[in-house]
Design an enzyme around this catalytic site. Sequence first.
Site, short mmCIF file in Angstrom:
data_model
loop_
_atom_site.label_atom_id
_atom_site.label_comp_id
_atom_site.label_asym_id
_atom_site.label_seq_id
_atom_site.Cartn_x
_atom_site.Cartn_y
_atom_site.Cartn_z
N LYS A 118 -29.44 17.75 -35.76
CA LYS A 118 -28.79 18.26 -34.55
C LYS A 118 -27.93 19.45 -34.94
O LYS A 118 -26.88 19.30 -35.55
CB LYS A 118 -27.95 17.18 -33.88
CG LYS A 118 -27.39 17.65 -32.55
CD LYS A 118 -26.76 16.51 -31.79
CE LYS A 118 -26.39 16.90 -30.38
NZ LYS A 118 -25.41 17.96 -30.30
N CYS A 429 4.81 17.74 -64.31
CA CYS A 429 5.87 16.99 -64.96
C CYS A 429 5.80 17.30 -66.45
O CYS A 429 4.72 17.35 -67.04
CB CYS A 429 5.64 15.51 -64.72
SG CYS A 429 6.51 14.47 -65.90
S1 IVH Z 1 -33.08 18.66 -27.63
C1 IVH Z 1 -33.72 17.48 -23.39
N1 IVH Z 1 -32.89 19.02 -30.21
O1 IVH Z 1 -27.59 19.41 -28.61
C2 IVH Z 1 -33.34 17.70 -24.80
N2 IVH Z 1 -31.00 19.52 -28.87
O2 IVH Z 1 -26.25 17.46 -26.90
C3 IVH Z 1 -32.67 18.98 -25.03
N3 IVH Z 1 -29.10 20.41 -30.10
O3 IVH Z 1 -27.74 21.24 -25.65
C4 IVH Z 1 -32.06 19.16 -26.33
N4 IVH Z 1 -30.05 20.35 -32.08
O4 IVH Z 1 -27.61 22.56 -27.88
C5 IVH Z 1 -32.26 19.09 -29.03
N5 IVH Z 1 -32.90 19.33 -32.50
C6 IVH Z 1 -32.26 19.40 -31.32
C7 IVH Z 1 -30.95 19.88 -31.19
C8 IVH Z 1 -30.34 19.91 -29.94
C9 IVH Z 1 -28.96 20.67 -31.40
C10 IVH Z 1 -28.03 20.62 -29.10
C11 IVH Z 1 -28.48 21.44 -27.93
C12 IVH Z 1 -28.24 20.55 -26.74
C13 IVH Z 1 -27.23 19.58 -27.27
C14 IVH Z 1 -27.28 18.27 -26.52
#
Ligand code: IVH
Length: 673
Positions: A118, A429
């Site tokens: 993520k 020290c």
């Molecule tokens: S999928 C419907 N994949 O996380 C699914 N999001 O909390 C759409 N993000 O707005 C998102 N890495 O900015 C997806 N590998 C990843 C991601 C990711 C970061 C962020 C993205 C999203 C947020 C959601």
Amino acid sequence: MTSHGDAAHRVRTLRDQINQHNYLYYVLDAPEIPDSDYDRLLRELQTLERQFPELVTRDSPTQRVGATPLAEFGQVRHEVPMLSLDNAFDEQEVRDFERRAHERLGTPAQLEYAAEPKLDGLAISLVYEHGMLARGATRGDGTVGEDVTQNIRTIPSVPLRLIGKGFPALLEARGEIFMSRKSFEKLNARAARKNEKIFANPRNAAAGSLRQLDARITASRSLEFFAYAWGQVRGGKLPGRHSEVLARFRDWGLRTNPENRVVHGVDGCLQFYRQMAAKRERLPYQIDGVVYKVDRLDLQQQLGFVARAPRWAIAHKFPAEEAMTVLRAVEFQVGRTGALTPVARLEPVFVGGATVSNATLHNMDEVERKDVRMGDTVIVRRAGDVIPEVVSVVLTRRPKSTRRVRLPRICPVCGSQVLRLEGEAVARCSGGLYCAAQRKELIRHFASRRALNIEGLGEKLVEQLVDAGLVHTPADIFRLTVPQLADLERMGEKSAKNLVQTIEHARHTTLARFLYALGIREVGETTAQVLARHFGTLEALMKADATALVQVPDVGPVVAAAVAAYFHEPHNHQVIDALRKAGVQWPEHVSAPLTGSPPLSGKIFVLTGTLASMTRDDAKAGIQALGGKVSGSVSKKTDYLVVGAEPGSKLAEARKLGIGLMDEVAFKRLLKL
Ligand code: IVH
């Protein structure tokens, strides 16, 4: 003069080549030409386009940065809403997610998931029409975002034109714009130099850089892109699995994360989580968790959405690494080397997966730089296994009455004077062995291999001996008895006997080793040898003041001051007396003349085989003490090969080169042992 027709042809060829190299570099991470060759292609294209402006197209690699800043960003409606993700903060929540998915699908069969890091950046939508980048937009509220096409075009890993075949006529790729840690640090360092705004983290830096009305600023910010989702798709079909779609994206020139995996079931997900957590700090960019997506798109469709998040995906977050809390007090801890570390006593706070009530402030320079005061609200960081630290003060929350942090004048453990040398961040020290905090470390050092080499007297045992009150100073080691030792945990009669015997042998040492063993600040092995060689006897060295000490070759003012300070302390004399009384001794022969060169000066020795009466380290130290050098291999430059039992191939080598050989007896005679 190039004809228009030739130029048009060459321009097309150059663009194809440049796009192909971009793809190799950014998407496949496998460049085939050096940067200089790439630059040459780009420059040739620029020259031709300047000559024939009618050949310039929007998707030309030269056209990433437009010249006119915008007055404001236009608004963009997302035909397919840009959703966010539900979060799971622990294993149970991931299991619950999977259970719910199974219940809805009515299939007990194991699900396959696309597992992805993520990324901690910002979500973006890229619309490609007939393969050409037509629009880039931020997520905004999910339905309406901002048109940042100009800025997106400046990001090198975003293709202006898709490559390959079979992409839909309209493809809205989605993904993350982010800034690598390195670029973030560079940007902040540059900002600090120019007294400009410092960004709190790479995420803010990426967002701030993308939302610039002047795309030239965005262009200077090293943003990157990974695709991980899609919105509108028309005039073409995508494959039936998320992982397969991403593979196609890659073929079309859209960069995807090489860490992405397909995993089986919740256990596969959790394994991926652990792998990424372990790898996290080594990744070039920040991630704040991982995302699991049901891989089959038909199952995704069956699962559908709730509110603003899909039921087929979940973000498994890493514990937050930073938290805010109140700093109650600052105390000073004395480390094993005598260094005083300011430690913040905090209002307990849950951060990085644990409750933290102490955090390091590193040293007084850091305290001053961060302007940390008692009573302040501070940001605490705990990342991985790293010791929690106070990152910064939240100045807006500073109460009226705060107390400044002051370095104590005397050691909180032993009451000796605390010294902070000019230009040094660390305060120490000066108590040495007298200070209980440093005792264990000094005794361990005393017994270590390159010091008195008491094998078996390691860290754990020293700890036990000091805690049991059996050893206060190094001299106490020589009074240890077999029954005393055998009584200790994990110590039998036999190992106790062995240890006492080793200690017995250790009494016979060299002056250099003894000096090194004392643990005098700034005196490492080599300096100890230099001092031993120069002064010949301990008495001569003890009499030398700093002025006499700096006369010694290779001894600078810092070392001289440390040595003089050590011998100035009466309790250090007591330590030395006690050791001599305990029978520690060394041959007082090596009194090389104070003038002129030492006896083995310039001679190169090589050792092979095992010597019966001394270790390799002793032999080396002996040679070095007389000014000789020890080399690892035989060459024409070698003067002598010292040959012990079962010599290696060095012997044959030396014979071939006709180098002088010396057996152990001759060697000992040379060293006068
Ligand atoms: S999928 C419907 N994949 O996380 C699914 N999001 O909390 C759409 N993000 O707005 C998102 N890495 O900015 C997806 N590998 C990843 C991601 C990711 C970061 C962020 C993205 C999203 C947020 C959601």
